[in-house]
Design a protein around this motif. Structure first.
Motif, short mmCIF file in Angstrom:
data_model
loop_
_atom_site.label_atom_id
_atom_site.label_comp_id
_atom_site.label_asym_id
_atom_site.label_seq_id
_atom_site.Cartn_x
_atom_site.Cartn_y
_atom_site.Cartn_z
N ALA A 56 -3.56 1.08 18.80
CA ALA A 56 -2.33 1.96 19.01
C ALA A 56 -2.71 3.14 18.28
CB ALA A 56 -1.31 1.20 18.59
N ILE A 57 -2.07 4.39 18.52
CA ILE A 57 -2.24 5.74 18.00
C ILE A 57 -0.60 6.18 17.83
CG2 ILE A 57 -3.03 8.06 18.17
CD1 ILE A 57 -5.31 7.00 19.69
N VAL A 58 -0.49 6.62 16.77
CA VAL A 58 0.87 7.26 16.10
C VAL A 58 0.59 9.15 16.10
CG1 VAL A 58 2.71 7.87 14.67
CG2 VAL A 58 1.61 5.17 15.06
N SER A 59 1.03 9.64 17.30
CA SER A 59 0.71 11.18 16.94
C SER A 59 2.01 11.81 16.24
CB SER A 59 0.66 11.57 18.35
OG SER A 59 0.73 12.78 18.29
N LEU A 60 1.76 12.43 15.44
CA LEU A 60 2.91 13.44 14.76
C LEU A 60 2.61 14.98 15.34
CD1 LEU A 60 2.49 12.41 10.97
CD2 LEU A 60 3.95 11.34 12.92
N ASP A 61 2.15 15.11 16.30
CA ASP A 61 1.97 16.41 17.12
C ASP A 61 3.31 16.56 17.76
OD1 ASP A 61 0.92 18.92 17.65
OD2 ASP A 61 -0.20 18.02 19.42
N GLY A 62 4.48 17.39 17.32
CA GLY A 62 5.56 17.30 17.90
C GLY A 62 6.34 16.08 17.37
N ASP A 63 7.27 15.78 18.29
CA ASP A 63 7.94 14.37 17.79
C ASP A 63 7.08 13.13 17.75
OD1 ASP A 63 10.43 15.71 17.85
OD2 ASP A 63 10.77 15.18 20.13
N PRO A 64 7.49 12.48 16.83
CA PRO A 64 6.48 11.35 16.73
C PRO A 64 6.48 10.45 18.06
CG PRO A 64 7.83 11.37 14.93
CD PRO A 64 8.42 12.55 15.92
N ALA A 65 5.41 9.93 18.42
CA ALA A 65 5.02 9.30 19.45
C ALA A 65 3.83 8.20 19.20
CB ALA A 65 4.77 10.05 20.68
N VAL A 66 4.22 6.94 19.95
CA VAL A 66 3.08 5.97 19.65
C VAL A 66 2.67 5.55 21.30
CG1 VAL A 66 3.02 3.44 19.19
CG2 VAL A 66 4.35 4.99 17.86
N GLY A 67 1.29 5.67 21.21
CA GLY A 67 0.69 5.03 22.50
C GLY A 67 -0.22 3.94 22.06
N ALA A 68 -0.63 3.25 23.30
CA ALA A 68 -1.45 2.16 23.02
C ALA A 68 -2.67 1.98 24.14
CB ALA A 68 -1.05 1.11 23.10
N TRP A 69 -3.99 1.54 23.84
CA TRP A 69 -4.81 1.44 24.62
C TRP A 69 -5.63 -0.03 24.43
CZ3 TRP A 69 -3.03 5.54 22.76
CH2 TRP A 69 -2.96 6.57 23.31
N ARG A 70 -6.15 -0.69 25.29
CA ARG A 70 -7.19 -1.91 25.16
C ARG A 70 -8.50 -1.47 25.14
NH1 ARG A 70 -4.89 -6.30 24.94
NH2 ARG A 70 -3.34 -5.70 26.27
N TRP A 71 -9.40 -1.87 24.26
CA TRP A 71 -10.71 -1.55 24.13
C TRP A 71 -11.30 -2.63 24.93
CZ3 TRP A 71 -13.93 2.18 23.87
CH2 TRP A 71 -15.34 1.94 23.58
N THR A 72 -12.07 -2.37 26.07
CA THR A 72 -12.76 -3.16 26.88
C THR A 72 -14.19 -3.45 26.38
OG1 THR A 72 -14.00 -1.41 28.29
CG2 THR A 72 -11.52 -2.12 28.88
N GLY A 73 -14.56 -2.67 25.45
CA GLY A 73 -16.02 -2.99 25.03
C GLY A 73 -16.95 -1.70 25.54
N GLU A 74 -16.48 -0.86 26.52
CA GLU A 74 -16.82 0.19 27.11
C GLU A 74 -15.96 1.29 26.92
OE1 GLU A 74 -18.49 -0.87 30.69
OE2 GLU A 74 -19.62 -2.34 30.19
N ARG A 75 -14.89 1.08 27.27
CA ARG A 75 -14.05 2.25 27.08
C ARG A 75 -12.20 1.84 26.84
NH1 ARG A 75 -14.31 -0.19 32.12
NH2 ARG A 75 -12.36 -0.80 33.19
N PHE A 76 -11.58 2.47 26.79
CA PHE A 76 -10.03 2.34 26.37
C PHE A 76 -9.36 2.50 27.71
CE2 PHE A 76 -10.96 4.04 21.98
CZ PHE A 76 -10.61 2.87 21.27
N ASP A 77 -8.48 1.37 28.17
CA ASP A 77 -7.72 1.47 29.20
C ASP A 77 -6.15 1.42 28.64
OD1 ASP A 77 -9.56 0.85 30.98
OD2 ASP A 77 -9.38 -1.13 31.09
N PRO A 78 -5.49 2.47 29.33
CA PRO A 78 -4.10 2.57 28.97
C PRO A 78 -3.27 1.19 28.86
CG PRO A 78 -4.53 4.17 30.18
CD PRO A 78 -5.60 3.11 30.34
N VAL A 79 -2.40 0.93 27.72
CA VAL A 79 -1.35 -0.06 27.84
C VAL A 79 0.08 0.62 27.66
CG1 VAL A 79 -0.50 -2.13 26.46
CG2 VAL A 79 -3.13 -1.60 26.84
N ALA A 80 0.90 0.01 28.55
CA ALA A 80 2.34 0.82 28.41
C ALA A 80 2.87 0.01 27.05
CB ALA A 80 2.90 0.20 29.95
N VAL A 81 3.77 0.70 26.57
CA VAL A 81 4.40 0.37 25.33
C VAL A 81 5.95 0.30 25.70
CG1 VAL A 81 4.98 1.00 22.80
CG2 VAL A 81 2.57 1.50 23.79
N GLU A 82 6.50 -0.93 25.35
CA GLU A 82 7.79 -1.12 25.61
C GLU A 82 8.63 -1.56 24.36
OE1 GLU A 82 9.63 -4.81 27.52
OE2 GLU A 82 9.14 -3.52 29.10
#
Length: 131
Positions: free
Chosen positions: A105-131
């Motif tokens: 997960a990444i917390v971005s403070l660029d503007g309003d704080p936001a949290v995004g998430a990705w799953r590491w496959t071993g080769e790339r990050f796949d987006p994960v919806a955050v609920e």
């Protein structure tokens, strides 16, 4: 999908704000399959250049993993902040990712704080919806 408890989200954002302008890092704690984060454990950013990257100290990581397990919880993944950057994994994040199948997960403070998430496959990050 990753369910993120509001208390855990607030703790991540507070940690990111307190650590800025450096990146912060921590452990996502809860249950896997499905991913549900109920709390977070802060960790020290041991990177030589903490304003542009993060690194978990191996000894501190092992202690955190032991504490999570002792509490009967699971490690869902890890979080770090991008104090000035976008809400997306960087090339450095991809190059240094090691925990295949776990959420980053990444917390971005660029503007309003936001949290995004990705799953590491071993080769790339796949987006994960955050609920």
């Amino acid at each position: 999908m990753m369910r993120l408890a509001s208390d855990a989200r607030e703790a991540m954002v507070a940690h990111a704000r307190e650590g800025a302008p450096e990146e912060v890092v921590g452990v996502l704690v809860g249950e896997r399959d499905p991913d549900r984060v109920t709390r977070v454990e802060r960790a020290t950013n041991a990177a030589a250049d903490p304003e542009t990257r993060y690194e978990l100290d191996p000894a501190e990581l092992l202690a955190a993993l032991d504490a999570v397990e002792a509490a009967g919880d699971e490690v869902v993944g890890f979080y770090h902040s991008h104090p000035r950057g976008p809400l997306a994994p960087s090339e450095t994040d991809e190059r240094l990712a090691t925990w295949g199948g776990y959420v980053y997960a990444i917390v971005s403070l660029d503007g309003d704080p936001a949290v995004g998430a990705w799953r590491w496959t071993g080769e790339r990050f796949d987006p994960v919806a955050v609920e």
